[in-house]
Scaffold this active site. Structure first.
Site, PDB file in Angstrom:
ATOM      1  N   ASN A   6       0.753  -1.338  -0.198  1.00  0.00           N
ATOM      2  CA  ASN A   6      -0.104  -0.117   0.139  1.00  0.00           C
ATOM      3  C   ASN A   6       0.864   1.180  -0.085  1.00  0.00           C
ATOM      4  OD1 ASN A   6      -1.323   2.306   1.144  1.00  0.00           O
ATOM      5  ND2 ASN A   6      -3.106   1.075   1.658  1.00  0.00           N
ATOM      6  N   HIS A   9       1.101   6.427   1.682  1.00  0.00           N
ATOM      7  CA  HIS A   9       1.739   7.197   2.556  1.00  0.00           C
ATOM      8  C   HIS A   9       2.836   7.710   1.993  1.00  0.00           C
ATOM      9  CE1 HIS A   9      -0.991   7.091   5.496  1.00  0.00           C
ATOM     10  NE2 HIS A   9      -0.858   5.441   5.957  1.00  0.00           N
ATOM     11  N   HIS A  42      -5.504   3.779  -1.676  1.00  0.00           N
ATOM     12  CA  HIS A  42      -6.855   4.295  -1.032  1.00  0.00           C
ATOM     13  C   HIS A  42      -7.107   5.519  -1.471  1.00  0.00           C
ATOM     14  CE1 HIS A  42      -9.671   4.390   2.782  1.00  0.00           C
ATOM     15  NE2 HIS A  42     -10.136   4.618   1.444  1.00  0.00           N
ATOM     16  N   ARG A  44      -9.240   8.178  -0.812  1.00  0.00           N
ATOM     17  CA  ARG A  44     -10.381   8.601   0.070  1.00  0.00           C
ATOM     18  C   ARG A  44     -11.033   9.660  -0.319  1.00  0.00           C
ATOM     19  NH1 ARG A  44      -8.858   6.735   5.737  1.00  0.00           N
ATOM     20  NH2 ARG A  44     -10.683   7.832   6.365  1.00  0.00           N
ATOM     21  N   ARG A  48      -7.080  12.956   1.049  1.00  0.00           N
ATOM     22  CA  ARG A  48      -5.878  13.248   2.043  1.00  0.00           C
ATOM     23  C   ARG A  48      -4.359  12.894   1.536  1.00  0.00           C
ATOM     24  NH1 ARG A  48      -6.931   9.963   7.631  1.00  0.00           N
ATOM     25  NH2 ARG A  48      -9.107  11.044   7.289  1.00  0.00           N
ATOM     26  N   GLU A  69      -8.586   0.822  -2.970  1.00  0.00           N
ATOM     27  CA  GLU A  69      -9.536   0.720  -1.846  1.00  0.00           C
ATOM     28  C   GLU A  69     -10.424   1.818  -1.735  1.00  0.00           C
ATOM     29  OE1 GLU A  69      -7.272   0.923   1.872  1.00  0.00           O
ATOM     30  OE2 GLU A  69      -6.310  -1.003   1.289  1.00  0.00           O
ATOM     31  N   THR A  99      -6.953   6.623  10.346  1.00  0.00           N
ATOM     32  CA  THR A  99      -6.792   5.478   9.493  1.00  0.00           C
ATOM     33  C   THR A  99      -8.166   4.700   9.455  1.00  0.00           C
ATOM     34  OG1 THR A  99      -5.706   3.661   8.503  1.00  0.00           O
ATOM     35  CG2 THR A  99      -5.464   4.076  10.836  1.00  0.00           C
ATOM     36  N   THR A 100      -8.378   3.565   8.499  1.00  0.00           N
ATOM     37  CA  THR A 100      -9.550   2.832   8.514  1.00  0.00           C
ATOM     38  C   THR A 100      -9.647   2.062   9.744  1.00  0.00           C
ATOM     39  OG1 THR A 100      -8.877   2.507   6.119  1.00  0.00           O
ATOM     40  CG2 THR A 100     -10.841   1.360   6.958  1.00  0.00           C
ATOM     41  N   GLU A 150     -11.212  -9.016   3.182  1.00  0.00           N
ATOM     42  CA  GLU A 150      -9.736  -8.776   3.738  1.00  0.00           C
ATOM     43  C   GLU A 150     -10.371  -8.590   5.313  1.00  0.00           C
ATOM     44  OE1 GLU A 150      -7.246  -5.471   2.320  1.00  0.00           O
ATOM     45  OE2 GLU A 150      -6.640  -5.435   3.981  1.00  0.00           O
ATOM     46  N   HIS A 188      -3.694  -4.381   7.752  1.00  0.00           N
ATOM     47  CA  HIS A 188      -3.889  -3.128   8.807  1.00  0.00           C
ATOM     48  C   HIS A 188      -2.965  -3.295  10.145  1.00  0.00           C
ATOM     49  CE1 HIS A 188      -5.345   0.328  10.785  1.00  0.00           C
ATOM     50  NE2 HIS A 188      -6.041   0.702   9.610  1.00  0.00           N
TER      51      HIS A 188
HETATM   52  N1  PXP Z   1      -6.025  -2.883   4.245  1.00  0.00           N
HETATM   53  C1  PXP Z   1      -6.792  -1.831   4.368  1.00  0.00           C
HETATM   54  C2  PXP Z   1      -8.127  -2.253   3.799  1.00  0.00           C
HETATM   55  C3  PXP Z   1      -6.542  -0.777   4.673  1.00  0.00           C
HETATM   56  O1  PXP Z   1      -7.386   0.464   4.803  1.00  0.00           O
HETATM   57  C4  PXP Z   1      -5.131  -0.147   5.114  1.00  0.00           C
HETATM   58  C5  PXP Z   1      -4.730   1.067   5.431  1.00  0.00           C
HETATM   59  O2  PXP Z   1      -4.807   1.923   4.421  1.00  0.00           O
HETATM   60  C6  PXP Z   1      -4.273  -1.437   5.148  1.00  0.00           C
HETATM   61  C7  PXP Z   1      -4.643  -2.708   4.795  1.00  0.00           C
HETATM   62  C8  PXP Z   1      -2.683  -1.149   5.276  1.00  0.00           C
HETATM   63  O3  PXP Z   1      -2.530  -0.686   6.830  1.00  0.00           O
HETATM   64  P1  PXP Z   1      -1.281  -0.286   7.324  1.00  0.00           P
HETATM   65  O4  PXP Z   1      -0.676   0.992   6.556  1.00  0.00           O
HETATM   66  O5  PXP Z   1      -1.425  -0.275   8.543  1.00  0.00           O
HETATM   67  O6  PXP Z   1      -0.171  -1.405   6.753  1.00  0.00           O
END
Ligand code: PXP
Length: 238
Positions: A6, A9, A42, A44, A48, A69, A99-100, A150, A188
């Site tokens: 992902n 960031h 993602h 959003r 952001r 996402e 965050t989610t 997931e 996550h």
């Molecule tokens: N899976 C989903 C559905 C998420 O929303 C996120 C955070 O954006 C992640 C995985 C990844 O989480 P992390 O950034 O904590 O590894």
């Protein structure tokens, strides 16, 4: 087991200055070269971090697969349907959250969710639902006819040092989901310290990991980044 990286960031760092670096698409190329099986981003509703143009670029340059996402926001759903990513993971979204925070609430059948799953599926995306590792949410997902879920690993990520309960809950949920014919993903809060027990759960076939990888990339890249700036400045003064 697949690792989807992902890259949200990377965009967070760029958006701190609203400039053009670092570029999430470049980060995606590097992640793929290093062994990522897929790229997750993602979009959003508040934009952001990832912007529409980022997702467009990722859909173009990703050589592996793109996992978008998104929440049920109609403009985002329409945009993602146009891009037709390989996978679309539906997540809950609250503006004030960092965050989610939790999985989708599937305790009642939300017509918007049913409609969104249908639109994304018709566009050609494989739909996954981000849910808590709870048998009721798994059964509701199976009843919605999606191919994948997931499992939210946030509870495990917060408590893994002190208790094995969340890991046991994840393992049971993964088994239950696979038994219902669902492909099982997880993610996550997974880090270099806590990933292995989750990666050992046999039914889980895909991990989505972001923050920890980007954090580490900043640290492992710091030496080279400073050395290059140092040498450019020194060269100018010679
Ligand atoms: N899976 C989903 C559905 C998420 O929303 C996120 C955070 O954006 C992640 C995985 C990844 O989480 P992390 O950034 O904590 O590894």
């Amino acid at each position: 087991m697949r690792l989807y990286v992902n890259i949200d960031h990377v965009a967070t760092i760029r958006q701190a200055r609203r400039t053009d670096e670092p570029d999430p698409a470049n980060a995606a190329r590097l992640a793929e070269a290093a062994g990522a099986d897929g790229i997750t981003a993602h979009l959003r509703e508040d934009r952001r971090h990832i912007q529409d143009a980022d997702l467009e670029a990722l859909a173009r340059v990703t050589r592996t697969v793109l996992n978008a996402e998104l929440a049920l926001a109609p403009d985002v759903v329409a945009f993602v349907c146009r891009l037709r990513p390989f996978q679309a993971t539906l997540v809950p979204e609250r503006r004030e959250e960092v965050t989610t925070e939790g999985g989708l609430d599937l305790s009642r059948k939300d017509p918007r969710l049913v409609e969104t799953i249908a639109h994304l599926t018709a566009a050609g995306s494989r739909v996954s639902l981000f849910i808590d590792p709870d048998p009721r949410a798994i059964d509701a997902s199976a009843d919605l006819g999606v191919p994948a879920v997931e499992l939210h690993t946030g509870r495990y990520a917060h408590g893994w040092r002190s208790s094995g309960a969340a890991l046991a809950q994840l393992a049971a949920a993964a088994k239950h989901a696979a038994g219902r014919g669902l492909a099982v993903h997880a993610g996550h809060g997974l880090t270099y310290l806590n990933v292995q027990p989750v990666a050992s759960i046999p039914e889980i076939e895909e991990l989505n990991i972001g923050h920890s990888i980007v954090s580490r990339a900043v640290m492992t890249g710091m030496t080279e980044a400073v050395a290059l700036m140092r040498s450019l400045i020194d060269e100018a003064r010679r």
